[in-house]
Design a protein around this motif. Sequence first.
Motif, short mmCIF file in Angstrom:
data_model
loop_
_atom_site.label_atom_id
_atom_site.label_comp_id
_atom_site.label_asym_id
_atom_site.label_seq_id
_atom_site.Cartn_x
_atom_site.Cartn_y
_atom_site.Cartn_z
N LEU A 1 0.87 -1.17 0.00
CA LEU A 1 0.00 0.00 0.00
C LEU A 1 0.91 1.22 0.00
O LEU A 1 1.52 1.55 1.02
N GLN A 2 1.01 1.86 -1.15
CA GLN A 2 1.79 3.08 -1.27
C GLN A 2 0.90 4.25 -0.89
O GLN A 2 -0.15 4.45 -1.51
N MET A 3 1.30 5.00 0.12
CA MET A 3 0.48 6.10 0.63
C MET A 3 1.23 7.40 0.42
O MET A 3 2.29 7.61 1.01
N ASN A 4 0.69 8.26 -0.42
CA ASN A 4 1.28 9.56 -0.70
C ASN A 4 0.36 10.68 -0.21
O ASN A 4 -0.81 10.44 0.05
N SER A 5 0.92 11.87 -0.11
CA SER A 5 0.14 13.04 0.33
C SER A 5 -0.65 12.73 1.59
O SER A 5 -1.84 13.03 1.70
N LEU A 6 0.04 12.16 2.55
CA LEU A 6 -0.63 11.73 3.78
C LEU A 6 -1.18 12.92 4.56
O LEU A 6 -0.59 14.01 4.57
N LYS A 7 -2.30 12.68 5.21
CA LYS A 7 -2.99 13.70 6.00
C LYS A 7 -3.11 13.20 7.44
O LYS A 7 -3.11 11.99 7.68
N PRO A 8 -3.25 14.13 8.39
CA PRO A 8 -3.42 13.69 9.79
C PRO A 8 -4.59 12.73 9.96
O PRO A 8 -4.52 11.82 10.81
N GLU A 9 -5.63 12.88 9.18
CA GLU A 9 -6.79 11.98 9.30
C GLU A 9 -6.51 10.57 8.78
O GLU A 9 -7.35 9.68 8.93
N ASP A 10 -5.35 10.35 8.19
CA ASP A 10 -4.95 8.99 7.81
C ASP A 10 -4.33 8.23 8.97
O ASP A 10 -4.04 7.03 8.85
N THR A 11 -4.12 8.91 10.09
CA THR A 11 -3.54 8.27 11.26
C THR A 11 -4.45 7.14 11.75
O THR A 11 -5.63 7.35 11.99
N ALA A 12 -3.89 5.94 11.86
CA ALA A 12 -4.67 4.77 12.25
C ALA A 12 -3.74 3.56 12.34
O ALA A 12 -2.58 3.62 11.91
N VAL A 13 -4.28 2.48 12.87
CA VAL A 13 -3.62 1.18 12.74
C VAL A 13 -4.13 0.57 11.43
O VAL A 13 -5.34 0.49 11.22
N TYR A 14 -3.21 0.16 10.59
CA TYR A 14 -3.56 -0.40 9.29
C TYR A 14 -3.40 -1.93 9.34
O TYR A 14 -2.35 -2.43 9.76
N TYR A 15 -4.44 -2.61 8.89
CA TYR A 15 -4.48 -4.07 8.92
C TYR A 15 -4.49 -4.63 7.50
O TYR A 15 -5.30 -4.20 6.67
#
Length: 124
Positions: free
Chosen positions: A81-95
């Motif tokens: 999972l390539q995650m670009n332009s990350l935002k604070p609302e992307d903060t989480a535990v990813y499963y």
Amino acid sequence: QVQLAESGGGLVQAGGSLRLSCALSGRTFGSYGMGWFRQAPGREREFVAAISWSSTSTTYVDSVKGRFTVSRGNAKETVYLQMNSLKPEDTAVYYCVARLGGVSSTGASSYPYWGQGTQVTVSS
């Protein structure tokens, strides 16, 4: 027994990038649709992205379209999972999740196999 192992989480500033990896191991005979869910503190678990065994079909939640890309490695048992332009609302535990059968799904109940999760924190 099927096992999933995620890696690649961490702390990043808003606008930055991270790449999560997930390795499927164990009794993996067959084709597996795989994907990613996330859960932030105090929030419901949320579908993020999924990919079919053949990689011909990918699905994303609207909030990550254009920023996140799900893909498979040459060894199909590895998903990224390539995650670009990350935002604070992307903060989480990813499963990382997997289901037998080549088709992916957006429903959590469709996935019997789950990884332990990896923390992604995006600072503002």
